[in-house]
Enzyme design. Sequence first.
Site, mmCIF file in Angstrom:
data_model
loop_
_atom_site.group_PDB
_atom_site.id
_atom_site.type_symbol
_atom_site.label_atom_id
_atom_site.label_comp_id
_atom_site.label_asym_id
_atom_site.label_seq_id
_atom_site.Cartn_x
_atom_site.Cartn_y
_atom_site.Cartn_z
ATOM 1 N N ILE A 29 46.703 90.729 57.547
ATOM 2 C CA ILE A 29 46.400 89.976 56.490
ATOM 3 C C ILE A 29 45.943 90.443 55.558
ATOM 4 C CG2 ILE A 29 45.357 87.733 55.941
ATOM 5 C CD1 ILE A 29 48.178 87.571 57.966
ATOM 6 N N GLY A 56 54.572 93.886 69.535
ATOM 7 C CA GLY A 56 53.755 94.545 71.357
ATOM 8 C C GLY A 56 53.098 93.526 72.155
ATOM 9 N N GLY A 58 40.102 70.778 52.939
ATOM 10 C CA GLY A 58 38.825 71.991 53.864
ATOM 11 C C GLY A 58 38.472 72.591 53.025
ATOM 12 N N GLY A 95 35.748 75.604 53.096
ATOM 13 C CA GLY A 95 35.628 76.777 53.336
ATOM 14 C C GLY A 95 35.607 77.832 52.266
ATOM 15 N N GLU A 138 36.895 67.422 51.457
ATOM 16 C CA GLU A 138 36.532 68.107 53.207
ATOM 17 C C GLU A 138 34.976 67.090 53.988
ATOM 18 O OE1 GLU A 138 34.136 69.559 55.923
ATOM 19 O OE2 GLU A 138 35.067 71.923 54.283
ATOM 20 N N HIS A 153 15.644 96.758 35.052
ATOM 21 C CA HIS A 153 15.895 95.889 34.489
ATOM 22 C C HIS A 153 16.479 96.467 33.106
ATOM 23 C CE1 HIS A 153 14.403 93.055 31.784
ATOM 24 N NE2 HIS A 153 14.078 93.638 30.521
#
Length: 471
Positions: A42, A116, A181, A183, A204, A450
């Site tokens: 994925i 499998g 959602g 997340g 949410e 910096h």
Amino acid sequence: MADTSYDVIVLGSGPGGYVAAIRCAQLGLKTAIVERELLGGICLNWGCIPTKALLRSAEILHYAQHASDYGLKIAGKIEADLEAVVKRSRGVAKQLNQGVTHLMKKNKITVHMGEGTLTGPTSLTVKGEKGEEKLTAKHVIVATGARARDLPFAPADGKRVWTYRHAMTPPEMPKKLLVIGSGAIGIEFASFYNDMGCDVTVVEMLDRIVPVEDKDVSAFLEKSLSKQGMTIMTGAGVEALTVSDKGVKAKIKAKDGKVSETEFTHCITAIGIVPNTENIGLEKLVEMDRGFIQIDPYGRTKAKGLWAIGDCTPGPWLAHKASHEGVTTAEAIAKELGNKDVQPHPLDRNNIPGCTYCHPQIASVGMTEAKAKEAGYEVKAGTFPFIGNGKAIALGEAEGFVKTVFDAKTGELLGAHMVGAEVTEMIQGFVVGKTLETTEAELMNTVFPHPTISESMHESVLASHGRALHI
């Protein structure tokens, strides 16, 4: 007849499985991988990587639309070509999929394409293009990952109700989008479609968005996304979805208990994951909790010779956690097979960074301030805003902050939380620090270059002791 016995067989080729296979091969073990769909799983094909490609297109569009902020003029209308944006994202995924194919060849890992099923702790059958193959190994690693959780009352249909997978190759551009959602997955897609010009509402259940993050980060992000035109509803729930050819009608119960009905053209559900552990022969072999395979810190299950890693095991469900587990498990197997040189290190779950690539970005590691206090620590926390950082101002990205949390007694770094430009690239500094068991004294004595946004990391550490220089 082809040889079908191995030292290790890995079931699943996501960032856990393929990394485990490579590490096994590096350690001289005869290794095979079984994959039913696409090498890279994925993450490479439908998750982490192609979403970043989409978000990059949205980011470029955002900058083009705000060119005047940088003293630039862009003639003509700036608009997104959704088909071309998606095509670019798929191209990136394809390139990485081919990269994994190359890595399998390079490391002499045999790839069995097919479905499998375990027939025992160390044996499995693969149903694929070559018919049915029977494979055996001294050890088997289950790395079958997870999939999106469906809403029980409105399963994803790919037309009007989408999971992340549909949202990545949208059949058309949504006009009015509901994201259920908040997340990482929900917020990334909300951010992408919002930048692409879509009207986005996020719902949410919990009292704040990105609920695993520090509450200061959640509050900042909510403010920022609302300013960008998003509608954010926290402490709210979708009670019903009516799907038609034209769109989605949602019954939403708001924080105050009022229920309203709103129409959307599309809906993305991002309400968590379900492990891919059914119907592959695991039931009698391992212990499971809500479908997740229970393992020891090295990936061992209760069945001898059978191991598990990644999203099919307890969280956090992140690609980099899966890869790390893959290496640990490969080394633990090599040690069991007599390799005296490997010293596997179990995973420290408190030291896994999390990154969300919305706009602005979020990155964190370790405990939030609230969690540290809950755990009984006396806490010293410091926050430094990007508005005090020269590089952030020069980039036109002065929105954000870095927050660090320390144990007041020992100076141990307990957690770090950031929101703003490029924070996903900076968090590793604190992850390395935590791995080396750093204290605030060492971080204070470190010279940060910096001008960089990373100087705000230094300043947040100084701020925890009232010593910030630029605010």
